[in-house]
Write a protein that holds these residues in place. Structure first.
Motif, PDB file in Angstrom:
ATOM      1  N   PHE A  13       0.837  -1.194   0.000  1.00 46.24           N
ATOM      2  CA  PHE A  13       0.000   0.000   0.000  1.00 46.24           C
ATOM      3  C   PHE A  13       0.880   1.255   0.000  1.00 46.24           C
ATOM      4  N   THR A  14       0.386   2.310  -0.627  1.00 39.30           N
ATOM      5  CA  THR A  14       1.073   3.601  -0.574  1.00 39.30           C
ATOM      6  C   THR A  14       0.817   4.221   0.798  1.00 39.30           C
ATOM      7  N   TRP A  23      -9.068   5.400  -0.334  1.00 32.75           N
ATOM      8  CA  TRP A  23      -8.702   6.143  -1.541  1.00 32.75           C
ATOM      9  C   TRP A  23      -8.021   5.231  -2.542  1.00 32.75           C
ATOM     10  N   GLN A  24      -7.169   4.319  -2.059  1.00 28.91           N
ATOM     11  CA  GLN A  24      -6.420   3.443  -2.968  1.00 28.91           C
ATOM     12  C   GLN A  24      -7.331   2.419  -3.633  1.00 28.91           C
ATOM     13  N   ASN A  57     -14.992   3.568   8.742  1.00 27.56           N
ATOM     14  CA  ASN A  57     -13.875   4.051   9.544  1.00 27.56           C
ATOM     15  C   ASN A  57     -12.551   3.515   9.017  1.00 27.56           C
ATOM     16  N   THR A  58     -12.525   2.236   8.648  1.00 26.30           N
ATOM     17  CA  THR A  58     -11.301   1.615   8.142  1.00 26.30           C
ATOM     18  C   THR A  58     -10.855   2.265   6.836  1.00 26.30           C
ATOM     19  N   ALA A  59     -11.811   2.589   5.973  1.00 23.59           N
ATOM     20  CA  ALA A  59     -11.466   3.174   4.678  1.00 23.59           C
ATOM     21  C   ALA A  59     -10.780   4.528   4.823  1.00 23.59           C
ATOM     22  N   ASN A  60     -11.048   5.223   5.898  1.00 20.60           N
ATOM     23  CA  ASN A  60     -10.460   6.543   6.108  1.00 20.60           C
ATOM     24  C   ASN A  60      -9.142   6.497   6.870  1.00 20.60           C
ATOM     25  N   ARG A  61      -8.622   5.304   7.106  1.00 18.03           N
ATOM     26  CA  ARG A  61      -7.356   5.175   7.824  1.00 18.03           C
ATOM     27  C   ARG A  61      -6.207   4.915   6.844  1.00 18.03           C
ATOM     28  N   TYR A  62      -5.009   5.236   7.317  1.00 22.00           N
ATOM     29  CA  TYR A  62      -3.804   4.984   6.553  1.00 22.00           C
ATOM     30  C   TYR A  62      -3.284   3.573   6.866  1.00 22.00           C
ATOM     31  N   ARG A 120     -18.809   0.962  -3.571  1.00 23.12           N
ATOM     32  CA  ARG A 120     -18.275  -0.379  -3.866  1.00 23.12           C
ATOM     33  C   ARG A 120     -17.162  -0.735  -2.896  1.00 23.12           C
ATOM     34  N   THR A 121     -16.331   0.227  -2.519  1.00 29.57           N
ATOM     35  CA  THR A 121     -15.265  -0.020  -1.547  1.00 29.57           C
ATOM     36  C   THR A 121     -15.847  -0.456  -0.211  1.00 29.57           C
TER      37      THR A 121
END
Length: 345
Positions: free
Chosen positions: A109-110, A117-118, A152-157, A137-138
């Motif tokens: 992952f970046t 976002w990725q 919440n997970t999607a907004n984490r790095y 879809r994510t």
């Protein structure tokens, strides 16, 4: 009624060779590796570290761009030769038709973009979804992978997630475009036993839910036994044995395959005080013997194993081949393979 014509394999690799330039010479890392993967099949690619498993996968994905690398052979996928495709055309195929779960999601992952976002980006590029559609879809994908609180997970790095959550997010990203072929490079490495079991359940359900085929790269024979239909054993960049997982586990024909299986603790009967170990280690590519690469570590080594070229494949049974002289000579392996502290040669 006429017999049904078998469908062609989804991926057919023939004589894959990968060599790197070093000090004025080409050093072969992977030599003449051939295999095929059918529709909705899970193929296990196993062997010790340094056997060439990840190099094989990276070559198929077109991700080896080191200077001086030489890649030959063919890899037919849906009418395309992956090894001959221009980089721009292969880039369109990656992610959409062929996806990969990398060995370490922390580095895959970046780090400066959020997980969501990725995944969104891949959906926007390959599926042409809007930002709103991609985010929806994510959320669905993360939920299907068993990620708690997907929003919440999607907004984490990446560094803010545990290893198990990062691996689930990596699988969600790989599956975002419903690929026909998924390459999973040791997806359970560095995960605790409970999370490993959950990831393997996800892998088994992939073909049921998405109809995907899977190339599962691992050094864990227990994972192979639970997950794979067929197995290919690599040693020092060469194929040692290939066949159905059931046949390889029940009747291994190559001493290396048998030794790998012997390293698994028995599930029944008396438990050994110490598991047998293979003496020594795999040879460096520049020190690979002319004949069988396993000969310096094998207790069955004799004169016919040593001269070049390496042993040719011998068909033990339908869909079961081994690159060893023992089955052809009629030398049986013991029911429970053991290795002494030192090899014969």
């Amino acid at each position: 009624m006429p017999a049904k014509t078998p469908s062609p394999p989804l991926l057919e690799v023939r004589n894959l060779c990968v060599s790197f330039a070093s000090r004025g010479q080409m050093i072969p890392i992977v030599e003449n590796v051939s295999f095929s993967i059918g529709g909705e099949e899970i193929l296990g690619l196993v062997g010790e570290s340094g056997s060439g498993k990840s190099v094989t996968a990276m070559a198929l994905m077109g991700l080896i761009d080191a200077p001086g690398v030489r890649i030959t052979g063919s890899a037919r996928f849906k009418g395309y030769d992956l090894l001959a495709m221009p980089p721009k055309q292969l880039r369109k195929l990656r992610g959409q038709e062929i996806a990969m779960i990398f060995q370490d999601p922390m580095t895959a992952f970046t780090p400066v973009y959020t997980i969501g976002w990725q995944i969104d980006e891949q959906l926007r590029v390959h599926q042409r979804l809007s930002r709103k559609q991609a985010r929806a879809r994510t959320m669905d994908l993360l939920g299907e992978m068993g990620v708690p609180d997907p929003a919440n997970t999607a907004n984490r790095y990446p560094h803010q997630l545990s290893g198990g959550l990062r691996q689930r997010a990596m699988i969600a990203m790989a599956l975002s475009c419903n690929p026909s072929l998924l390459i999973a490079d040791e997806p359970t490495t560095a995960l605790d036993v409970t999370v490993q079991a959950q990831i393997l359940d996800l892998m088994r359900n992939l073909r049921k839910t998405y109809g995907s085929s899977v190339l599962l790269i691992t050094h864990d024979m227990g994972v192979v036994a639970e997950t794979c239909d067929n197995t290919l054993v690599l040693y020092s960049g060469r194929v040692a044995e290939t066949g159905t997982t059931q046949a390889l586990f029940a009747h291994p024909q190559h001493p290396y395959t048998a030794a790998l299986l012997a390293s698994i603790p028995p599930m029944s009967g008396p438990r050994p005080d110490r598991l047998p170990a293979i003496p020594g280690g795999p040879p460096l590519p520049v020190e690979r013997p002319a004949g069988c690469a396993f000969a310096p570590r094998c207790v069955y080594t004799h004169a016919s194993c040593l001269p070049a070229p390496p042993p040719a494949f011998y068909t033990v049974a339908p869909h079961h081949e081994v690159a060893c002289v023992l089955p052809k000579e009629g030398t049986p392996l013991p029911a429970r393979f053991t290795t002494p502290t030192t090899p014969v040669l």
